[in-house]
Write an enzyme that holds these catalytic residues in place. Sequence first.
Site, PDB file in Angstrom:
ATOM      1  N   LYS A  42      21.246  78.515   5.417  1.00  0.00           N
ATOM      2  CA  LYS A  42      20.543  77.327   4.929  1.00  0.00           C
ATOM      3  C   LYS A  42      19.278  77.122   5.755  1.00  0.00           C
ATOM      4  CE  LYS A  42      21.624  72.412   3.889  1.00  0.00           C
ATOM      5  NZ  LYS A  42      22.706  71.408   3.889  1.00  0.00           N
TER       6      LYS A  42
ATOM      7  N   SER B 226      23.721  68.885  -0.288  1.00  0.00           N
ATOM      8  CA  SER B 226      22.394  69.432  -0.072  1.00  0.00           C
ATOM      9  C   SER B 226      22.380  70.945   0.107  1.00  0.00           C
ATOM     10  CB  SER B 226      21.768  68.782   1.165  1.00  0.00           C
ATOM     11  OG  SER B 226      22.517  69.140   2.325  1.00  0.00           O
TER      12      SER B 226
ATOM     13  N   SER C  71      27.998  67.792   1.963  1.00  0.00           N
ATOM     14  CA  SER C  71      26.998  68.758   1.508  1.00  0.00           C
ATOM     15  C   SER C  71      27.436  70.216   1.501  1.00  0.00           C
ATOM     16  CB  SER C  71      25.718  68.620   2.326  1.00  0.00           C
ATOM     17  OG  SER C  71      25.058  67.436   1.954  1.00  0.00           O
TER      18      SER C  71
END
Lengths: 493, 510
Positions: free
Chosen positions: B77, B152, B176
């Site tokens: 990420k 997210s 998330s």
Amino acid sequence: MSSEKYTIVIGLETHVQLQTRTKLFCSCSTKFGAAPNTQTCPICSGNPGTLPVMNRRAFDLGLQTALALNCTIAPFTKWDRKQYYYPDLPKGYQISQYDLPFSSEGHLEISDSKGRFETKRVGIFRAHLEEDAGKSMHDEQAGKADSKIDLNRTGTPLLEIVTKPDMRSPAEAKAYLTELKLLLTYLGVSDCNMQEGSLRVDANVNLHIDTPAGKIATPIVEIKNMNSFRAVEKAIGYEAERQYADWQETGKKLGDPGVFKQTRGWDDTAGVTRSQRAKEESSDYRYFPDPDLVPVTVSPERIEEVRRTLGELPAQLRTRLETTYAITPYDSEVIVNQERKFVDYFTEVAAACGDGKMASNWLQQDVLRVMSERDLTIESYPVRAAALAELLLKVKAGDVDTSRGREVLQRMFDHGENAAAAMSALGIEKVDESALVSLCEELVAANPRLVADVKAGKMQAAGAFVGQAKKKNPNANPARIRDLCLEIIAKLP
Amino acid sequence: MHEQTATELLGLLHSGKVSSEELTKAYAERIAAIDPKVGAFLRVDVDGALAQARAIDARRKSGEKLGKLAGLPVAVKDLLCSQGDLATCGSKMLADYRAPYDSTIVARLKSADAVLLGRTNMDEFAMGGSTENSALGKTQNPWDLTRTPGGSSGGAAACVAADMACLSIGTDTGGSIRQPAAHCGITGLKPTYGRVSRHGLIAFASSLDQAGPMTRTAEDAALLLETIAGPDPLDSTCIAEPAPRYTETVREPLQGLTLGLVREHFAAGLDGDVERAVREAIKVYESLGAKVKEISFPHAKYGVAVYYIIAPCEASSNLARYDGVHYGRRTDEAKLVAELDAERKELLAAGRKREAEQLDTSLVRLYRKSRAEGFGPEVKRRVMLGTYALSAGYYDAYYLKALKVRRLIRQDYDEAFRQVDLIAGPVTTSPAFKIGEKVADPMAMYLVDLYTVSANLAGVGGISIPCGASPAGLPIGLQLQCPPLAEDKLLRAAHMFQTATDWHQRRPKL
């Protein structure tokens, strides 16, 4: 500076840079004077994703200081973020301690050997740890408006010590700072170098004025940017007069609507304080507990352990010197205000010669003077304590008089000789008692005028015998001559 | 090849049946073919990854002892720092930020000889539940390109779901990892707070953020967690206890397992398809010998409210450094000064001297404009919320109160875990929603975290595993939550389910 017109109320905030090798939350060096931004890492520059990790050593130095200031240590303490935007504050907040400082409610005793104020305890509200910010440097030479940031100082551990408003004169404020600095030096927690910013002082000052309508207080002013104790003393004195004049002119009091705490800076060259913030607004730092740092717990055992390592602190040391060596508070103050090694030197001399007062006099009048003339520390002063004590014993025994004793000490200093060798090199030898007696009898017989004066009670006339005797025999002990002459005269019909 | 699990691929690499270079190439080709549709990656470093792969292959050939993930490509990420690489956080603000250091996770991946494949898309600064807040790209749900992948960690979930990577790292502040895992039909584990170091993880809300594995299976999650978990001297909030060997225990079924069902998780608002799938999944556990016990979380209803105080407060502080002076995109200064001068002139001309005097200084304007231009609307909304909640006079009413309720939520968990081993329930109220569906309604978007935020507030672990599908074929997740540091149990329970079912083997048609 004290005045019947008003009472000055003073509280001090001192930022002490703790002497750690590394910063409070990372392992960068705290050494002073390195080229800008050479002592930084992603943590000090607040790089995204970095986390602070507490330096145990810094916390322990804070703990030592707080204990020496008689503070209560919190069993549980946390870190808070103080948020504000400033170019030399890389994270946008400073890690500090807000509502749960690691220590609180202590005191420091101050006294004045000159008797300007009574011995008193200055209360300490709290001492807490925080990280220092960076340094902005503004280059405003003609045509330039460069601002540069040096982050070397960022993250340096600071101990902020906040007193209660207990001081009542600039002299008291100075005494507090002097005592605090001495304490810090004895603890070895800070180098206290004010030029390098290791000790920074802000003063909160206002006046209590007796008026026909009752007692009023003037608005509180915080004076910043003072880089010497003398400046603190002068700034407070100036500020008191300024506040008094301002009150006479405007009548503004503490607590009046629209009256806020003001920040003023001290201009040392001009000798005035100047307002620093145009807009008077209360800052909102939005403090909240720093979620990146775990709380610190301190056990009672740990507190005791640290307390045991504190060693003898200046106040205790003074009392010990006064009681053990029968010296005055003034003398103990002069001795203790030197470094710890000097105190050790003193106690060694005093113990070996068995006369504290004598040791104190010689140290103050001879050793300290030479140390300051030659820029020596007691460790580099070549005459060691045992050698000086040997000389003092000879002086006490009457082998050499005080003034010639000084010559002996000088020779010991210059040639590295011991007392006996220096004395023999200077031709000083003890004069036989019978020789002294006959010398005195001779002088008495030769000076009927002086004898008459002494008999008439003019004791200072005896001094003239000493002078004459020294001319005939430089080794003659003046005190002994004086005594012998007086004895002989007393026996005269 | 790319459809295989990490554990299977690792076997092939070990036996020499496949080289890391071949594997990396296969993924690179898959990404080139598929990602234009999905948008899971912000950047793929094919050359860098291939070079790494070849180096690992060479070391393997020379008989060198290699790390745990030797040769396996991993996606990360885009908020984890990797020295010299961009770490954008999905924000315009950090679009050019190159980290000068490795995060602990990246350092551990590197020392495990993983191949760093690329960086995945995310909601800006990890704020959001749909990855629609990314300022740098759009990510679509591989199961239905009109839907969001969740957020997210939407990119991290989508890349695994679409077989563009078998291992990826996500972060979970309020759900998330688990929520996008549920929406994309993969396995996503949020470890106990402090199990994985946050050093080098660009912070959203420090007391809630936790990185974890996003994988195809529980076995793979065990492998990845084992690699990244464990104490870290650079993060004092990281738990001191060493990480267990999850891969050695993950295949052991749990005897006498008691699952807790939280009454409040099956209340109004839960989509019928999700409820059915979750109840079916629980039946599977019962058939495997588990007992089920209903429990209550009296404070669960405050979870979202508490979360939306604490997270924005911390965010407002963590994001202060992005001011155009220290970090982040800086506004055009010449333009700024010109504007300021014009404003001042105008005010003076109008005789509004006082207002002219009160205009920003250029420094203040620099902060204001840089932040206004660099941050997206959701980030601004949360920074404003946090700033307000922390300000003098409101701190006690909001932040302090939220901390107290947070404690009560933790107590609910402590109480529950005295009675049950794990808590089972839904991850989300519904399957993946449409892109744009909740954009205009921040409150609706915040409610997607309903079942996941409490685990972050309490600091406990949670996992999302695929357990069913909606009539339209969208994946549905089952959430299991564990007491602090009981990830081994969580993984074993997830693996038990994955041996008895094949929901985790379903693939989107792309």
